[in-house]
Design an enzyme around this catalytic site. Sequence first.
Site, PDB file in Angstrom:
ATOM      1  CB  THR A  63      -2.124  -2.161  -8.425  1.00 14.97           C
ATOM      2  OG1 THR A  63      -0.744  -2.108  -8.057  1.00 14.97           O
ATOM      3  CG2 THR A  63      -2.657  -3.559  -8.148  1.00 14.97           C
ATOM      4  CB  THR A  64      -6.581   0.355  -9.276  1.00 15.62           C
ATOM      5  OG1 THR A  64      -6.284   0.140  -7.891  1.00 15.62           O
ATOM      6  CG2 THR A  64      -8.082   0.389  -9.460  1.00 15.62           C
ATOM      7  CE1 TYR A 107       1.990   0.793  -5.466  1.00 21.48           C
ATOM      8  CE2 TYR A 107       1.835   0.863  -7.853  1.00 21.48           C
ATOM      9  CZ  TYR A 107       1.295   0.528  -6.625  1.00 21.48           C
ATOM     10  OH  TYR A 107       0.051  -0.061  -6.573  1.00 21.48           O
ATOM     11  CE  LYS A 132      -0.077   3.888  -5.275  1.00 18.17           C
ATOM     12  NZ  LYS A 132      -0.240   2.671  -4.472  1.00 18.17           N
ATOM     13  CB  SER A 177       0.810   0.065  -1.658  1.00 16.84           C
ATOM     14  OG  SER A 177       0.353   1.230  -2.299  1.00 16.84           O
ATOM     15  N   GLY A 192      -0.913   4.142   0.711  1.00 19.21           N
ATOM     16  CA  GLY A 192      -1.692   3.406  -0.265  1.00 19.21           C
ATOM     17  C   GLY A 192      -2.572   2.298   0.262  1.00 19.21           C
ATOM     18  CG  ASP A 249      -7.666   2.899  -0.281  1.00 20.51           C
ATOM     19  OD1 ASP A 249      -6.442   2.938  -0.487  1.00 20.51           O
ATOM     20  OD2 ASP A 249      -8.506   3.008  -1.181  1.00 20.51           O
ATOM     21  CD  GLU A 250      -7.204  -1.687   4.144  1.00 20.48           C
ATOM     22  OE1 GLU A 250      -6.656  -2.797   4.078  1.00 20.48           O
ATOM     23  OE2 GLU A 250      -7.330  -0.918   3.166  1.00 20.48           O
ATOM     24  CB  VAL A 291      -1.887   6.840  -4.013  1.00 24.48           C
ATOM     25  CG1 VAL A 291      -2.199   6.400  -5.422  1.00 24.48           C
ATOM     26  CG2 VAL A 291      -1.004   8.071  -4.013  1.00 24.48           C
TER      27      VAL A 291
END
Length: 319
Positions: free
Chosen positions: A53-54, A145, A175, A177, A201, A203-204, A218
């Site tokens: 995605t990023t 994912y 993964k 997210s 996935g 992060d916070e 990730v």
Amino acid sequence: MCLALPGKSLQQPLVKNKVVTPMRKEINFSVIGQYVDYLVKEQGVKNVFVNGTTGEGLSLSISERRRVAEEWVTKGRNKLDQVVIHVGALSLKESQELAQHAAEIGADGIAVIAPFFLKPWNKDVLINFLKEVAAAAPALPFYYYHIPALTGIKIRAEELLDGIQDKIPTFQGLKFSDTDLLDFGQCVDQNRQRQFAFLFGVDEQLLSALVMGATGAVGSTYNYLGKKTNQMLEAFEQKDFSVALNYQSHFLIYFSCLGFGVSQTKAIMTLVSGIPMGPPRLPLQKASREFTDNAEAKLKSLNFLSFTSLKDRNLEACS
């Protein structure tokens, strides 16, 4: 970003980075080697997730995705521990082509999102799609994912994992997210004996996921928070939970100030690393000058920038 591989003794989770794709009008392949060195030397990140995605993987052509993957594998040789290539696509044939290519260039694994236009309507249909992609690279570890907010696929990850290795022998992990920690916790709890990699996935929420059994992470913010995230993981591994919580709390300040989007990540990475990451590809819009100026001021106020002036740095990415 962090990747903990099944079958290996894990002292602590590793950070696996979701890399951005540097661009000018076209992809700026020339800075990928510099990008590798920055991640390894400055952030302590030696595992990367490419064309996700990023990295705007689904906004790139198949030929571009192949070339990006080749550059990361080549420039990362003897420097990076893991290069996992995202090969998901709307077309099964394209996804198979990318999977086979990843195997040919020496990637360490492949990952696939669910096709999201003509969608699989149940677990079995989705697994059949994933099975066909995995079969195109039968020697590579395969990761699913799970990112339902973007794919619109509401099949729970816990349901998908039930019996998946019987149909996809190379399946190694997930993964994840999504913010549904109940689903994530059930994935871990019901598959403890299978040595799957549970790579988180969001992060916070990483510390919460570690408590629930995540074996790795990730994420896009590890481009510039990799070193600090590794310190949090070390504190967690040593059961110094107050220190780990302090790191996570500080991360929330960064996140609330700076944002998570691809455009924001590219702008912040240019500010922090000095590597020109360029604008995103349409339909995304490049970060505004206002955002860039505010981000620079906030990063300085948080003692995050080691330099005092950006006037000599290439900020085309975020101007």
